[in-house]
Every structure is written in structure tokens, then in C-alpha cells.
Design a protein around this motif. Structure first.
Motif, PDB file in Angstrom:
ATOM      1  N   GLN A  65      23.094  81.494  13.372  1.00 58.75           N
ATOM      2  CA  GLN A  65      23.524  80.699  12.217  1.00 58.75           C
ATOM      3  C   GLN A  65      24.681  81.368  11.480  1.00 58.75           C
ATOM      4  O   GLN A  65      25.663  80.722  11.110  1.00 58.75           O
ATOM      5  CB  GLN A  65      22.342  80.506  11.259  1.00 58.75           C
ATOM      6  CG  GLN A  65      22.685  79.710  10.007  1.00 58.75           C
ATOM      7  CD  GLN A  65      21.509  79.605   9.050  1.00 58.75           C
ATOM      8  OE1 GLN A  65      20.399  80.041   9.351  1.00 58.75           O
ATOM      9  NE2 GLN A  65      21.758  79.025   7.888  1.00 58.75           N
ATOM     10  N   VAL A  66      24.565  82.694  11.307  1.00 58.13           N
ATOM     11  CA  VAL A  66      25.585  83.439  10.562  1.00 58.13           C
ATOM     12  C   VAL A  66      26.862  83.608  11.381  1.00 58.13           C
ATOM     13  O   VAL A  66      27.976  83.506  10.854  1.00 58.13           O
ATOM     14  CB  VAL A  66      25.029  84.811  10.128  1.00 58.13           C
ATOM     15  CG1 VAL A  66      26.133  85.697   9.550  1.00 58.13           C
ATOM     16  CG2 VAL A  66      23.918  84.632   9.105  1.00 58.13           C
ATOM     17  N   SER A  67      26.714  83.863  12.677  1.00 60.94           N
ATOM     18  CA  SER A  67      27.872  84.177  13.521  1.00 60.94           C
ATOM     19  C   SER A  67      28.488  82.959  14.196  1.00 60.94           C
ATOM     20  O   SER A  67      29.597  83.047  14.752  1.00 60.94           O
ATOM     21  CB  SER A  67      27.460  85.198  14.591  1.00 60.94           C
ATOM     22  OG  SER A  67      26.507  84.637  15.487  1.00 60.94           O
ATOM     23  N   GLY A  68      27.763  81.841  14.201  1.00 58.37           N
ATOM     24  CA  GLY A  68      28.266  80.643  14.860  1.00 58.37           C
ATOM     25  C   GLY A  68      28.133  80.677  16.367  1.00 58.37           C
ATOM     26  O   GLY A  68      28.828  79.935  17.068  1.00 58.37           O
ATOM     27  N   GLU A 168      23.774  85.167   5.269  1.00 52.98           N
ATOM     28  CA  GLU A 168      24.720  86.259   5.523  1.00 52.98           C
ATOM     29  C   GLU A 168      24.314  87.552   4.832  1.00 52.98           C
ATOM     30  O   GLU A 168      24.753  88.648   5.241  1.00 52.98           O
ATOM     31  CB  GLU A 168      26.131  85.860   5.104  1.00 52.98           C
ATOM     32  CG  GLU A 168      26.256  85.383   3.678  1.00 52.98           C
ATOM     33  CD  GLU A 168      26.157  83.880   3.563  1.00 52.98           C
ATOM     34  OE1 GLU A 168      26.821  83.325   2.661  1.00 52.98           O
ATOM     35  OE2 GLU A 168      25.436  83.262   4.380  1.00 52.98           O
ATOM     36  N   LEU A 169      23.468  87.482   3.806  1.00 53.72           N
ATOM     37  CA  LEU A 169      22.964  88.688   3.145  1.00 53.72           C
ATOM     38  C   LEU A 169      21.805  89.303   3.908  1.00 53.72           C
ATOM     39  O   LEU A 169      21.403  90.431   3.613  1.00 53.72           O
ATOM     40  CB  LEU A 169      22.515  88.362   1.711  1.00 53.72           C
ATOM     41  CG  LEU A 169      23.609  87.982   0.724  1.00 53.72           C
ATOM     42  CD1 LEU A 169      23.000  87.681  -0.647  1.00 53.72           C
ATOM     43  CD2 LEU A 169      24.652  89.091   0.597  1.00 53.72           C
ATOM     44  N   ARG A 170      21.297  88.565   4.882  1.00 54.81           N
ATOM     45  CA  ARG A 170      20.127  89.034   5.635  1.00 54.81           C
ATOM     46  C   ARG A 170      20.475  89.487   7.052  1.00 54.81           C
ATOM     47  O   ARG A 170      19.605  89.598   7.915  1.00 54.81           O
ATOM     48  CB  ARG A 170      19.054  87.941   5.661  1.00 54.81           C
ATOM     49  CG  ARG A 170      18.492  87.646   4.282  1.00 54.81           C
ATOM     50  CD  ARG A 170      17.345  86.663   4.321  1.00 54.81           C
ATOM     51  NE  ARG A 170      17.787  85.275   4.459  1.00 54.81           N
ATOM     52  CZ  ARG A 170      17.369  84.454   5.414  1.00 54.81           C
ATOM     53  NH1 ARG A 170      16.570  84.884   6.370  1.00 54.81           N
ATOM     54  NH2 ARG A 170      17.798  83.187   5.449  1.00 54.81           N
ATOM     55  N   ILE A 171      21.754  89.719   7.282  1.00 55.03           N
ATOM     56  CA  ILE A 171      22.229  90.228   8.574  1.00 55.03           C
ATOM     57  C   ILE A 171      23.122  91.449   8.327  1.00 55.03           C
ATOM     58  O   ILE A 171      24.023  91.409   7.488  1.00 55.03           O
ATOM     59  CB  ILE A 171      23.039  89.162   9.346  1.00 55.03           C
ATOM     60  CG1 ILE A 171      22.122  88.047   9.845  1.00 55.03           C
ATOM     61  CG2 ILE A 171      23.797  89.787  10.519  1.00 55.03           C
ATOM     62  CD1 ILE A 171      21.178  88.451  10.970  1.00 55.03           C
ATOM     63  N   THR A 172      22.853  92.526   9.067  1.00 54.04           N
ATOM     64  CA  THR A 172      23.715  93.710   9.055  1.00 54.04           C
ATOM     65  C   THR A 172      24.012  94.085  10.507  1.00 54.04           C
ATOM     66  O   THR A 172      23.099  94.099  11.339  1.00 54.04           O
ATOM     67  CB  THR A 172      23.038  94.897   8.348  1.00 54.04           C
ATOM     68  OG1 THR A 172      22.788  94.548   6.983  1.00 54.04           O
ATOM     69  CG2 THR A 172      23.918  96.136   8.382  1.00 54.04           C
ATOM     70  N   THR A 173      25.271  94.363  10.818  1.00 45.32           N
ATOM     71  CA  THR A 173      25.655  94.637  12.201  1.00 45.32           C
ATOM     72  C   THR A 173      26.524  95.880  12.316  1.00 45.32           C
ATOM     73  O   THR A 173      27.208  96.273  11.370  1.00 45.32           O
ATOM     74  CB  THR A 173      26.454  93.455  12.801  1.00 45.32           C
ATOM     75  OG1 THR A 173      27.645  93.262  12.026  1.00 45.32           O
ATOM     76  CG2 THR A 173      25.630  92.182  12.808  1.00 45.32           C
ATOM     77  N   ILE A 174      26.472  96.494  13.483  1.00 47.40           N
ATOM     78  CA  ILE A 174      27.474  97.468  13.889  1.00 47.40           C
ATOM     79  C   ILE A 174      27.861  97.140  15.329  1.00 47.40           C
ATOM     80  O   ILE A 174      27.029  96.681  16.113  1.00 47.40           O
ATOM     81  CB  ILE A 174      26.989  98.930  13.800  1.00 47.40           C
ATOM     82  CG1 ILE A 174      25.735  99.156  14.671  1.00 47.40           C
ATOM     83  CG2 ILE A 174      26.735  99.350  12.366  1.00 47.40           C
ATOM     84  CD1 ILE A 174      25.339 100.632  14.761  1.00 47.40           C
ATOM     85  N   PHE A 175      29.124  97.358  15.667  1.00 43.76           N
ATOM     86  CA  PHE A 175      29.612  97.090  17.015  1.00 43.76           C
ATOM     87  C   PHE A 175      30.375  98.308  17.527  1.00 43.76           C
ATOM     88  O   PHE A 175      30.918  99.089  16.742  1.00 43.76           O
ATOM     89  CB  PHE A 175      30.539  95.865  17.025  1.00 43.76           C
ATOM     90  CG  PHE A 175      29.816  94.569  16.809  1.00 43.76           C
ATOM     91  CD1 PHE A 175      29.319  93.851  17.882  1.00 43.76           C
ATOM     92  CD2 PHE A 175      29.624  94.065  15.522  1.00 43.76           C
ATOM     93  CE1 PHE A 175      28.651  92.653  17.691  1.00 43.76           C
ATOM     94  CE2 PHE A 175      28.955  92.872  15.317  1.00 43.76           C
ATOM     95  CZ  PHE A 175      28.470  92.163  16.398  1.00 43.76           C
ATOM     96  N   LYS A 176      30.394  98.455  18.835  1.00 37.19           N
ATOM     97  CA  LYS A 176      31.157  99.545  19.439  1.00 37.19           C
ATOM     98  C   LYS A 176      31.619  99.147  20.827  1.00 37.19           C
ATOM     99  O   LYS A 176      31.042  98.243  21.457  1.00 37.19           O
ATOM    100  CB  LYS A 176      30.355 100.843  19.469  1.00 37.19           C
ATOM    101  CG  LYS A 176      29.219 100.865  20.491  1.00 37.19           C
ATOM    102  CD  LYS A 176      28.397 102.143  20.373  1.00 37.19           C
ATOM    103  CE  LYS A 176      29.232 103.397  20.405  1.00 37.19           C
ATOM    104  NZ  LYS A 176      29.907 103.636  21.703  1.00 37.19           N
TER     105      LYS A 176
END
Length: 212
Positions: A65-68, A168-176
């Protein structure tokens, strides 16, 4: 041969440039040896872990939902001579691996992932990229409502009712991205750990299964 789980690889990776194991890594290896020789498993039936199992699809839906996106749960486990793991999302078209973590409550949901935790999670992502031959990986923390039977008696119910909060306040991400140097460190350190583990098992007379 005995493989190391991707989810615990970070425990081995203190001082990744060194060809020896730090005390914390040795403790992890010793515990694995104990589990194998004495035939026991860690107690994993906690409220936190059970919530993660129960709401995983909801957390993936929240991230979609947040990322589409339209990501779906991966069910394939990959195993090599050193590693074993089952990533949560394997998106071939995007050359992407995702690991999904469902936080237990408002209190435990990380608005920011601390540096120490980040290092542990990144080694897990490195392992998944190696196993699936992907060049990008991400960690997604999501916060969804806790089923009522999994709320601890001593905790306020308000900590667990979150559906009214902006997604969007209930999602936290990190990418590498995949990193050849880190990957070699990962392989080298895990080989050392595997050698130590096998030596302990051999000295204790462990009966290795012979492949047919």
C-alpha cells in the motif's frame, strides 16, 4: 555439511576483516554445537514471534500500500554449502530481495534503525543476495494491529491498535546493493565458523550423515 541461517549470520560478523571469530561469534557457534549434540532448539514460541507469523501477509499488504507494489510472499528456501535462508520476497524483475519484519507494538517499532542493529540486518541481506543472486535487497519493518490473544496482559492495548495511524508512519525500510568485498568477508568468516563448529562436533563424536 552444516549451514548457517541467514537470519543469524550477523552474529558471526564482528570485525569482518579478521580471519578469527570474536567472542560473540564463538558463543553463537558453541550454542549451535550444543543444539546439535544435545538435540534441543531455542524457545521461539514468544508473543513477538507468533505475531510475526500470524500477520506477515498483513505487513506485506501494508508495504504494498505504501510503496505501490504488488509483492507476494516467497516460499522457496535456498541452501548452499555455507548458508541457508528463506527470504520473504524475491522479485526477479526488480533484481530485489526483501525481508519483512512485523513489529510487536508501537514501543518496539523502529522509526529509525539504529546503527548496531543495521549492521546485523545488512549481513542478513548480503546472505540473501548471495543465495538468490540478486543485486539489491531491503529490510522492511511494518506495524499492524496485534491479534488480541497475543497482547501481553501487562501491556496497554493501545500499544497494539495501530490501524488508524497513517500507513507511511508504520513502515521503516533500509536498502542496500550487493557488495563484492562484503560478500567475500561473509564467505570467509562463515567458513571459519563452520570449521570451528565441525571441529567441536568431531571431537564429541558426532555421527555425520553420509549422502546416498
Amino acid at each position: 555439511m552444516i549451514q548457517f541461517r541467514a537470519s543469524s549470520i550477523g552474529k558471526l560478523m564482528s570485525y569482518p576483516d579478521r580471519d578469527t571469530l570474536a567472542d560473540g561469534a564463538l558463543t553463537h557457534v558453541y550454542e549451535l554445537a550444543s543444539q546439535i549434540l544435545l538435540n534441543w532448539k531455542p524457545a521461539l514460541n514468544t508473543f513477538e514471534i507468533e505475531k510475526g507469523r500470524v500477520v506477515e501477509d498483513q505487513t506485506i499488504a501494508l508495504y504494498n500500500q505504501v510503496s505501490g507494489n504488488f509483492y507476494v510472499k516467497n516460499t522457496e528456501r535456498k541452501t548452499s554449502d555455507l548458508f541457508t535462508g528463506e527470504c520473504d520476497i524475491n522479485e526477479e524483475d526488480e533484481d530485489l530481495i526483501l525481508d519483512i519484519k512485523s513489529s510487536y507494538s508501537k514501543k518496539t517499532f523502529p522509526l529509525i534503525i539504529r546503527e548496531g542493529d543495521k549492521k546485523l540486518y545488512e549481513w542478513q541481506l548480503d546472505t540473501y543476495m548471495l543465495l538468490w543472486e540478486r543485486n539489491n535487497a531491503g529490510l522492511v519493518f511494518g506495524l499492524v494491529d496485534t491479534p488480541s490473544h497475543l497482547i501481553k496482559k501487562q501491556e496497554p492495548e493501545d500499544w497494539h491498535i495501530v490501524g488508524h495511524i497513517l500507513p507511511e508512519l508504520r513502515i521503516t525500510t533500509i536498502f542496500k546493493e550487493r557488495d563484492a568485498k562484503r560478500e567475500q568477508q561473509l564467505i570467509s568468516k562463515t567458513r571459519v565458523a563452520q570449521d570451528v563448529l565441525c571441529e567441536i562436533l568431531d571431537k564429541r563424536g558426532y555421527k555425520w550423515e553420509v549422502a546416498a
